[in-house]
Write a protein that holds these residues in place. Sequence first.
Motif, short mmCIF file in Angstrom:
data_model
loop_
_atom_site.label_atom_id
_atom_site.label_comp_id
_atom_site.label_asym_id
_atom_site.label_seq_id
_atom_site.Cartn_x
_atom_site.Cartn_y
_atom_site.Cartn_z
N ALA B 468 0.58 -1.62 0.29
CA ALA B 468 0.14 -0.07 -0.29
C ALA B 468 0.69 1.21 -0.14
O ALA B 468 0.95 2.20 -0.80
CB ALA B 468 -0.91 -0.40 1.25
N MET B 469 2.30 1.24 0.09
CA MET B 469 2.86 2.48 0.54
C MET B 469 4.23 1.54 -0.02
O MET B 469 4.51 1.22 1.09
CB MET B 469 1.99 3.23 1.73
N LEU B 470 4.61 2.62 -0.73
CA LEU B 470 6.24 2.25 -0.49
C LEU B 470 7.59 3.49 0.71
O LEU B 470 6.96 4.72 0.01
CB LEU B 470 6.72 2.68 -2.04
N CYS B 471 8.31 3.19 0.41
CA CYS B 471 9.17 3.95 1.58
C CYS B 471 10.42 4.27 0.59
O CYS B 471 11.50 3.10 -0.18
CB CYS B 471 10.09 3.61 2.46
N TYR B 472 10.55 5.07 0.10
CA TYR B 472 11.56 5.65 -1.15
C TYR B 472 12.75 5.57 -0.32
O TYR B 472 13.20 5.22 0.06
CB TYR B 472 11.75 7.27 -1.56
N VAL B 473 13.49 5.00 -1.79
CA VAL B 473 15.33 5.47 -1.41
C VAL B 473 16.03 6.47 -2.60
O VAL B 473 15.25 6.59 -4.20
CB VAL B 473 15.38 3.26 -2.04
N THR B 474 16.90 6.98 -2.08
CA THR B 474 17.46 7.76 -2.95
C THR B 474 18.83 7.37 -3.34
O THR B 474 19.43 6.11 -3.27
CB THR B 474 17.82 9.39 -2.05
N PRO B 475 19.10 8.03 -4.40
CA PRO B 475 20.55 7.44 -4.97
C PRO B 475 21.50 6.98 -3.89
O PRO B 475 22.94 7.06 -4.02
CB PRO B 475 20.96 8.47 -6.13
#
Lengths: 609, 609
Positions: B468-475
């Motif tokens: 339902a929700m995605l926790c972002y990952v940055t470069p």
Amino acid sequence: MTNKDARTPVSSQTNISNQANGVFAASQGKKPEEEQKSIGWHKAYVGGSRPDLRVPVRQVHLTNGQSVTLYDTSGPYTDPSLDTDVRRGLPPLRENWILARGDTEEYPGRPVRPEDDGIKHTSPRGGLRNLDAVFPGRPRQPRRSRDGKAVTQLAYARRGEITPEMEFVALRENVLPEVVREEIAAGRAVLPANVNHPEIEPMIIGKRFLVKVNANIGNSAVTSSIEEEVEKMTWATHWGADTVMDLSTGRNIHTTREWVLRNSPVPIGTVPLYQALEKVDGKAEELTWEIYKDTVIEQAEQGVDYMTVHAGVRLPYVPLTANRKTGIVSRGGSIMAAWCLAHHKESFLYENFEELCEILATYDVTYSLGDGLRPGSIADANDEAQFAELRTLGELNRIAKRFHVQTMIEGPGHVPMHKIKENIDLQQEICDEAPFYTLGPLTTDVAPAYDHITSGIGAAMIAWWGTAMLCYVTPKEHLGLPHRDDVKTGVITYKIAAHAADLAKGHPGAQEWDDALSDARFEFRWEDQFNLALDPDTAREFHDETLPAEPAKTAHFCSMCGPKFCSMKISQDIRREHGGSQAEIEAGMVQKSKEFAASGNRVYLPIAD
Amino acid sequence: MTNKDARTPVSSQTNISNQANGVFAASQGKKPEEEQKSIGWHKAYVGGSRPDLRVPVRQVHLTNGQSVTLYDTSGPYTDPSLDTDVRRGLPPLRENWILARGDTEEYPGRPVRPEDDGIKHTSPRGGLRNLDAVFPGRPRQPRRSRDGKAVTQLAYARRGEITPEMEFVALRENVLPEVVREEIAAGRAVLPANVNHPEIEPMIIGKRFLVKVNANIGNSAVTSSIEEEVEKMTWATHWGADTVMDLSTGRNIHTTREWVLRNSPVPIGTVPLYQALEKVDGKAEELTWEIYKDTVIEQAEQGVDYMTVHAGVRLPYVPLTANRKTGIVSRGGSIMAAWCLAHHKESFLYENFEELCEILATYDVTYSLGDGLRPGSIADANDEAQFAELRTLGELNRIAKRFHVQTMIEGPGHVPMHKIKENIDLQQEICDEAPFYTLGPLTTDVAPAYDHITSGIGAAMIAWWGTAMLCYVTPKEHLGLPHRDDVKTGVITYKIAAHAADLAKGHPGAQEWDDALSDARFEFRWEDQFNLALDPDTAREFHDETLPAEPAKTAHFCSMCGPKFCSMKISQDIRREHGGSQAEIEAGMVQKSKEFAASGNRVYLPIAD
């Protein structure tokens, strides 16, 4: 100019510069004799059954004394012991193998005409030339099969022969040569290797092997130059491109291609239709089978290893695109559709397909049967037009195989995630498991400037399910021509997709790379993490942005969480405080847990018992 | 300072600047009265059943007179008619709704202590403060449930009440309010909305709704400041973050959080354990239930909407991690594991979970049950430790529901593609379909500096299958603290993953966005393509790099292929030459094909008949 000292494949004349800079940083400044043992990576070779069969690998030396061997596409440019010079071209690695087979012959070849380079017949620069004039580096005549000889890797494989090319890829892929032969013989894999492109380091495309990545280069009428294209090619292979397609459409097509071929360690693909169209001033209706055929021979003599042929775009399918949101988005597809409608005739490519097979067989050019009717938007995915063409590609694949022509099948395009699997499943069924070669697919249309990502998602999935080669997409897709950085971003993104698929397919050895990097991460071996990374330069640069000091390279934390919150550090502390060696830690942990259980707290899950 | 003129949510004091610049470029330089009709996009509102219920949308006006309505997370900052001032905070949108329910009360609250901001007890800056001192913008006392009242959205939903918050998200998601109520009541969705965070525009997290994206911000001991964190929050929501987690671990945690909360239009999540650890000087073994509980109350009074609680990291599971390649990689997980081992006791979070439920219920704080034992490498995916913890999370989820506490479950991490589906399937089964909230997962470990992409692939897939929700990952993941550009890249990448999943799930209306952009692309409406793009600035910039001139914005080609080779142009030419209107084209094409068939060439596929 050589690359002996700087270890960069540089020629001042063609402006190829610095492509290996960062990657070699770890061993720069060291003397040659120290190099082999230094931390970082260096080029190495795995020997085969004969002295001239040496497979290049990228050997990464870790600070803990171990080393990791990775697949290497960078060609002789990263070998400091070799002199490379783009004016001379790469050494013809396969020449002796080709000669030894004795089934090909040199011949004068088709004269090179000014219009091959997009120069008008009336141009003062006109006049006939030969290949030497186009590329002075290595005088040569083109080569073709002797009468009646089948010279394709498919023909050899079917006859039970394991060629040096097959042995080369077997070593590269770490499989038995017989597996390579079998897969080629069955048409489930291709080994694109034109007899006129002896410079390549053989590679294989098939679902039982590592997933491959193609990078497109090519000037257009609007921008770009020969030098830039040669540089883009070496740049792309430096970062991991397994093949390169030269999609040039502007001036100097012929000459650009010659320079690219003579300097390319990987197979080169083209779309001959683009050049043929240039020869009729861009008027699709003026195309003829004769002009097309002549262009195919021209390119085959130069050494193009595989050609996209849009023979599946047939007259009756064009109306199937009328209701589409984005019509026909393949350049080749739209050209052929325009021709079919203008003449109201069946496609000359479809009608003359058998003759085309004969030509390709003469040089061992591999077919890449183009999907001219691929969807150009989420809305058009998996529609009638697309699958009608796919069924025709299945039919053409069988014809090609009769002529011993190696064949792969191109796939879309723009496809939402839930419709991707149908593409590979249907292709494999219809095309007798011939290698699938897909562009992306893009899984959404809403992110121009990020289509390397929208498509990288689809690429990883379709490769997991069986696609053998992925055509990269750069951030510039739909917006402009990719520059150097875009090419790199596209290649790296697609190497990620390909490797993620190798992991998911359980490809033997694929996970060793991840494991080595994970070990380095857990043990805070920062330099090893960088050197094992797909892009060591950027990884190092990002780390140094916040923690630039040299001690930070050995610090047991990074700037993300700081020293107090580093979970890896805490994990290690736990291990250290509760045991010594790995075995002791485990024993200690299990013992502690048993004590806990014995104390009456029966909290263990069954799996822990 | 207000944003009336520049339309940028700027405060010179907090250095928030320029975040809306590019996006507003299309309407800049126009007078306000022209704005509503100008090409580009503007903020609009969809009205609900009461005057104070207005749902913000992003209205994109196209050059063909049509408009497209998109979900909008950017908050009041993009409304030129509103004065925003980060020193004053956002207007308390939900205040009247909360007051009208009459089930909460103000109370003096826990005094704010110097150590809440990481200041030592002995510091000369010490002394007690109240919330006003921390954030002078809006004097307030914290609010809590009146005795015996259940004030969570879950409790309301179970009682059959459709709150204004539920109606708000129903309008936002374009579904019936009853669907929202049902999903919340069943525990399949959460609506994180602390009674002390009236500033938020309500949103919902559940598999029947649009996939959501969380962006993490947070200073660490090494770098970053309050101003930067507030700016990162508005920057992240500007580009589409649906929630923001403040993971600060350094100084000024309390004050940073207060400023973030008062200025955030989206729910804010935290990990209270991080602050609790600060209070014991980073010594995990000195943590106590009392310190933790006090920290949870401190944060709940401030208005934190959801909290990650690592109550599933139990003593008996720690030995299960001994054989792992990367041990415990969750910060919270490693802290709790260290505590458990140091005391050889069961986790105080697990032991006191019911009391914690009571506290969270008091403020309607939503649980995000943390996966402290998530895998940190491909090698560790789907192992015993991970799934043992998941089973405990299932148990805790049921306990939380008894207390009417809304609950979601966190998921990994690092998982190869073929092991992803097992994660969501098992989580849905074990946790009674509670919303899954995953970090990535990363599908390979070999690409540090590109982990937004390695994880974006996994995120798209797991969201398609039900996350339902995605926790972002940055470069910057694994390498350093994300800066402004990294935050944007992470958010955009995850918006792509989320939207690709919405498409694959067949979410109603999701494809309209893609279709609008595809139409614009096929019709060479460049400005519309830019304005519809997830990132209009970069799309426009990339296009202009090679074709900067203004006429190119209406040109029927781009620099990729040039005018002669533009397949879209050829496609259009075909349509134009062989018919007029869409219907005529089709009829003409079909007619031509019929003629072809009638001529004896029976070449049609069955599907074309």
